[in-house]
Scaffold this motif. Structure first.
Motif, PDB file in Angstrom:
ATOM      1  N   GLY A   1      22.756  29.374   2.484  1.00 30.62           N
ATOM      2  CA  GLY A   1      24.000  29.022   3.166  1.00 30.62           C
ATOM      3  C   GLY A   1      24.953  28.113   2.438  1.00 30.62           C
ATOM      4  O   GLY A   1      25.985  27.727   3.002  1.00 30.62           O
ATOM      5  N   PHE A   2      24.663  27.741   1.167  1.00 32.01           N
ATOM      6  CA  PHE A   2      25.638  26.933   0.422  1.00 32.01           C
ATOM      7  C   PHE A   2      26.804  27.829   0.027  1.00 32.01           C
ATOM      8  O   PHE A   2      26.609  28.893  -0.555  1.00 32.01           O
ATOM      9  CB  PHE A   2      25.000  26.312  -0.821  1.00 32.01           C
ATOM     10  N   GLU A   3      28.012  27.397   0.354  1.00 32.59           N
ATOM     11  CA  GLU A   3      29.201  28.214   0.135  1.00 32.59           C
ATOM     12  C   GLU A   3      29.856  27.844  -1.196  1.00 32.59           C
ATOM     13  O   GLU A   3      30.512  26.811  -1.303  1.00 32.59           O
ATOM     14  CB  GLU A   3      30.180  28.018   1.292  1.00 32.59           C
ATOM     15  N   PHE A   4      29.681  28.712  -2.212  1.00 37.71           N
ATOM     16  CA  PHE A   4      30.197  28.398  -3.537  1.00 37.71           C
ATOM     17  C   PHE A   4      31.719  28.473  -3.617  1.00 37.71           C
ATOM     18  O   PHE A   4      32.317  27.915  -4.539  1.00 37.71           O
ATOM     19  CB  PHE A   4      29.552  29.306  -4.588  1.00 37.71           C
ATOM     20  N   GLN A   5      32.363  29.126  -2.657  1.00 39.21           N
ATOM     21  CA  GLN A   5      33.827  29.102  -2.643  1.00 39.21           C
ATOM     22  C   GLN A   5      34.340  27.736  -2.194  1.00 39.21           C
ATOM     23  O   GLN A   5      35.526  27.432  -2.340  1.00 39.21           O
ATOM     24  CB  GLN A   5      34.395  30.201  -1.740  1.00 39.21           C
ATOM     25  N   ARG A   6      33.432  26.901  -1.670  1.00 38.16           N
ATOM     26  CA  ARG A   6      33.784  25.526  -1.269  1.00 38.16           C
ATOM     27  C   ARG A   6      32.981  24.503  -2.064  1.00 38.16           C
ATOM     28  O   ARG A   6      32.936  23.331  -1.696  1.00 38.16           O
ATOM     29  CB  ARG A   6      33.518  25.341   0.228  1.00 38.16           C
ATOM     30  N   GLY A   7      32.349  24.935  -3.143  1.00 39.11           N
ATOM     31  CA  GLY A   7      31.524  24.015  -3.927  1.00 39.11           C
ATOM     32  C   GLY A   7      31.175  24.607  -5.274  1.00 39.11           C
ATOM     33  O   GLY A   7      31.521  25.749  -5.572  1.00 39.11           O
ATOM     34  N   ARG A   8      30.452  23.831  -6.089  1.00 33.06           N
ATOM     35  CA  ARG A   8      30.051  24.331  -7.397  1.00 33.06           C
ATOM     36  C   ARG A   8      28.792  23.607  -7.855  1.00 33.06           C
ATOM     37  O   ARG A   8      28.424  22.557  -7.317  1.00 33.06           O
ATOM     38  CB  ARG A   8      31.166  24.169  -8.426  1.00 33.06           C
ATOM     39  N   LEU A   9      28.140  24.188  -8.876  1.00 31.61           N
ATOM     40  CA  LEU A   9      26.904  23.653  -9.438  1.00 31.61           C
ATOM     41  C   LEU A   9      27.145  23.290 -10.897  1.00 31.61           C
ATOM     42  O   LEU A   9      27.671  24.098 -11.668  1.00 31.61           O
ATOM     43  CB  LEU A   9      25.780  24.698  -9.344  1.00 31.61           C
ATOM     44  N   ASP A  10      26.756  22.060 -11.279  1.00 32.96           N
ATOM     45  CA  ASP A  10      26.906  21.604 -12.663  1.00 32.96           C
ATOM     46  C   ASP A  10      25.643  20.886 -13.118  1.00 32.96           C
ATOM     47  O   ASP A  10      24.677  20.753 -12.360  1.00 32.96           O
ATOM     48  CB  ASP A  10      28.123  20.679 -12.777  1.00 32.96           C
ATOM     49  N   VAL A  11      25.669  20.405 -14.359  1.00 37.29           N
ATOM     50  CA  VAL A  11      24.504  19.762 -14.975  1.00 37.29           C
ATOM     51  C   VAL A  11      24.756  18.266 -15.123  1.00 37.29           C
ATOM     52  O   VAL A  11      25.872  17.841 -15.431  1.00 37.29           O
ATOM     53  CB  VAL A  11      24.216  20.385 -16.354  1.00 37.29           C
ATOM     54  N   THR A  12      23.716  17.465 -14.905  1.00 35.57           N
ATOM     55  CA  THR A  12      23.824  16.015 -15.036  1.00 35.57           C
ATOM     56  C   THR A  12      22.492  15.437 -15.496  1.00 35.57           C
ATOM     57  O   THR A  12      21.495  16.152 -15.625  1.00 35.57           O
ATOM     58  CB  THR A  12      24.245  15.388 -13.697  1.00 35.57           C
ATOM     59  N   HIS A  13      22.468  14.116 -15.740  1.00 34.97           N
ATOM     60  CA  HIS A  13      21.222  13.453 -16.132  1.00 34.97           C
ATOM     61  C   HIS A  13      20.271  13.294 -14.948  1.00 34.97           C
ATOM     62  O   HIS A  13      19.051  13.327 -15.108  1.00 34.97           O
ATOM     63  CB  HIS A  13      21.524  12.067 -16.718  1.00 34.97           C
ATOM     64  N   HIS A  14      20.845  13.070 -13.763  1.00 34.47           N
ATOM     65  CA  HIS A  14      20.035  12.863 -12.559  1.00 34.47           C
ATOM     66  C   HIS A  14      20.726  13.597 -11.416  1.00 34.47           C
ATOM     67  O   HIS A  14      21.850  13.253 -11.057  1.00 34.47           O
ATOM     68  CB  HIS A  14      19.924  11.363 -12.246  1.00 34.47           C
ATOM     69  N   PRO A  15      20.104  14.629 -10.864  1.00 31.21           N
ATOM     70  CA  PRO A  15      20.760  15.480  -9.861  1.00 31.21           C
ATOM     71  C   PRO A  15      21.326  14.702  -8.671  1.00 31.21           C
ATOM     72  O   PRO A  15      20.724  13.736  -8.204  1.00 31.21           O
ATOM     73  CB  PRO A  15      19.644  16.421  -9.420  1.00 31.21           C
TER      74      PRO A  15
ATOM     75  N   GLY B   1      36.031  16.281  -0.820  1.00 32.46           N
ATOM     76  CA  GLY B   1      37.060  16.662   0.135  1.00 32.46           C
ATOM     77  C   GLY B   1      36.465  17.631   1.127  1.00 32.46           C
ATOM     78  O   GLY B   1      35.304  18.036   0.992  1.00 32.46           O
ATOM     79  N   PRO B   2      37.226  18.032   2.142  1.00 33.83           N
ATOM     80  CA  PRO B   2      36.662  18.894   3.192  1.00 33.83           C
ATOM     81  C   PRO B   2      36.211  20.264   2.701  1.00 33.83           C
ATOM     82  O   PRO B   2      35.402  20.904   3.351  1.00 33.83           O
ATOM     83  CB  PRO B   2      37.820  19.016   4.190  1.00 33.83           C
ATOM     84  N   ASN B   3      36.693  20.715   1.565  1.00 34.66           N
ATOM     85  CA  ASN B   3      36.271  22.009   1.029  1.00 34.66           C
ATOM     86  C   ASN B   3      35.918  21.906  -0.457  1.00 34.66           C
ATOM     87  O   ASN B   3      36.154  22.843  -1.220  1.00 34.66           O
ATOM     88  CB  ASN B   3      37.381  23.054   1.236  1.00 34.66           C
ATOM     89  N   ASP B   4      35.352  20.775  -0.836  1.00 37.86           N
ATOM     90  CA  ASP B   4      35.041  20.530  -2.243  1.00 37.86           C
ATOM     91  C   ASP B   4      33.744  19.745  -2.349  1.00 37.86           C
ATOM     92  O   ASP B   4      33.740  18.518  -2.384  1.00 37.86           O
ATOM     93  CB  ASP B   4      36.190  19.777  -2.907  1.00 37.86           C
ATOM     94  N   CYS B   5      32.635  20.475  -2.387  1.00 38.60           N
ATOM     95  CA  CYS B   5      31.310  19.856  -2.453  1.00 38.60           C
ATOM     96  C   CYS B   5      30.668  20.186  -3.795  1.00 38.60           C
ATOM     97  O   CYS B   5      30.494  21.359  -4.139  1.00 38.60           O
ATOM     98  CB  CYS B   5      30.437  20.360  -1.301  1.00 38.60           C
TER      99      CYS B   5
END
Length: 502
Positions: free
Chosen positions: A221-235, A241-245
């Motif tokens: 159910g994670f909505e990628f049109q309202r969010g994104r996945l990236d890389v970091t040192h510690h997740p 914002g309301p449509n930016d997770c």
């Protein structure tokens, strides 16, 4: 609508706008910021935190809140208007006690502290980070004294993450949980049965891990049109914002569990953020109620769903497609056993369900000692090793796998760690209720039908924002106060058969 109420909401949304920009800079700092840009980023975020503090503590807030306190809008404490007035009053009363200089110094110290932590962890050198941690602890002591507390300074910091929680109550809850977990882990270790863990250590190419992780995150159910996945040192997960997770993870091609369950975990956080009422972004009814409840959402999707046999009955064929080499000769039950392997380990984020809360108890006790001064900062590495020997029977060989493994203290997040264990407790109790209400979650998951659980969570938890406290939510949904029994039923029900103990 009442003019004073509209003005109050306008002030709150304006402050939230500034904080969302600061959050964006924080996300960028932990994902894509060039190393040389760190000092100026600290200044940028310090400026914004000071500006947000100014906006949230201007006298106009107090005037409006006083005017609204006795109005009809405030009578129903759990309505949207009542919640907005009640929670903004609580927040305002707390913030006005904090000097702006202290707020700015905490922001600057945490940004520089995180940058120093990244370098110290890579160099396996606690001494590089020690001066930053010393300064952060002193600033957190000042924060606790400024805000005030009834029992001990740690209460003031804990309240930032789990409102109304008390250290003494958590000490009791976690102490009871430890008493139940230690014999369970001991019985498993004595069973003589070893899971085929080499399966998850086989080569899992990074690109396939990312694609598989995104497939699973979207399925739950994670909505990628309202969010994104990236890389970091510690997740981590952050709402900009309301449509930016934004959710993040880190990859190791010979450690499948790390990235995959990290993605499910952060997606669970993201599903909560995306389930809040976007039209109320910046107001209490559109904000999460506590980090314990937030953590319950991530731990539920990571463990109660993602590590369940039913989940893998559906996702095993997909795992075979994405990782044909690693999957060679592997059965679904072998993979299920491998991802649920119980073994005391050094790294919290990679810990199994049975030992995870022991990692939290170590941190909970150590950060209290650091804050009180009972534990000098330079003694932290040794104290960490001692706690791990006592609670998990192992000791880290170096600082990177010891007291430098978590980002939290470098980010000044003292009081945050116990919310992870609260999340496990909340998650199990809520999951049991969802199972009853939805007529059997295992059957749904076997068919890949995860959205019914997501919609149940949207309805029961997410849409309420801060209209109810964490304890009130659990009582309303399950009819019972929070307890450890559901978590222990879950752990015993899954792990005892896997280790031939049922």
């Amino acid at each position: 609508m009442n003019t004073a109420y509209e003005q109050l909401c306008g002030l709150a949304k304006e402050a939230a706008l500034v904080e969302s920009v600061e959050a964006l800079l924080g996300w960028d700092e932990r994902t894509y910021l060039p190393e040389a840009a760190g000092d100026y980023r600290a200044e940028q975020m310090t400026f914004l935190s000071g500006l947000a503090h100014q906006k949230r503590t201007q006298p106009k807030w107090g005037e409006l809140l006083d005017e609204l306190a006795g109005s009809d809008l405030a009578k129903d404490l759990h309505s949207d208007t009542g919640t907005t007035i009640r929670q903004l009053k609580r927040d305002y009363d707390k913030r006005v006690k904090l000097p702006q200089l202290l707020v700015e110094e905490l922001t600057r110290a945490s940004v520089l502290g995180q940058q120093a932590w990244v370098k110290a962890r890579a160099a396996n050198d606690f001494a590089m980070f020690q001066p930053h941690l010393t300064k952060i602890i002193e600033l957190k002591r000042q924060q606790a004294e400024a805000v005030g507390y009834e029992d001990q300074p740690y209460d003031a910091l804990l309240d930032d993450y789990e409102p109304q929680a008390r250290t003494k109550d958590l000490t009791s809850v976690l102490g009871k949980l430890r008493q139940e977990l230690v014999p369970l882990v001991h019985a498993i270790m004595e069973s003589g049965k070893v899971a085929p863990v080499e399966i998850v250590s086989r080569l899992h190419p990074r690109g396939a891990q990312e694609a598989f992780g995104k497939t699973a995150a979207a399925a739950i159910g994670f909505e990628f049109q309202r969010g994104r996945l990236d890389v970091t040192h510690h997740p981590f997960c952050t709402e900009l914002g309301p449509n930016d997770c934004r959710i993040t993870t880190r990859y190791d091609e010979h450690h499948f569990n790390g990235a995959f369950f990290g993605i499910l975990h952060e997606a669970g956080h993201g599903i909560y953020d995306q389930g809040l009422r976007s039209e109320l972004f910046g107001l209490p009814p559109g904000q999460f109620v506590s980090l314990g409840i937030h953590e319950s959402q991530s731990r539920m999707w990571e463990n109660l769903v993602g590590r369940s046999n039913a989940f893998w009955q559906y996702f095993f064929p997909k795992w075979q497609e994405f990782f044909p080499v690693a999957a060679e000769g592997v059965t679904q039950q072998q993979l299920f056993a491998a991802i649920n392997h119980v073994q005391p380990s050094l790294i919290r984020v990679e810990a199994d369900e049975a030992t995870y809360n022991l990692h939290i108890i170590v941190r909970f006790e150590l950060e209290q000692a650091l804050l009180s001064g009972d534990l000098p900062v330079n003694d932290l590495p040794a104290a960490w090793m001692e706690k791990y020997r006592e609670y998990l029977g192992i000791a880290p060989p170096n600082d990177a796998n010891g007291c430098l493994q978590d980002v939290h203290w470098s980010a000044a997040l003292f009081g945050y760690f116990p919310t992870y264990s609260l999340g496990n407790l909340y998650a199990s109790q809520l999951f049991e209720q969802a199972d009853k209400d939805l007529g059997g979650l295992n059957d749904l998951m076997k068919r890949g039908e995860f959205l019914q659980l997501k919609l149940w969570l949207n309805e029961k938890i997410h849409r309420h924002g801060q209209c109810y406290s964490a304890s009130e939510l659990v009582q309303r949904i399950t009819g019972k106060p929070l307890g450890s029994e559901p978590l222990m039923r879950h752990l015993r029900g899954k792990l005892l058969p896997l280790y031939g103990l049922a």
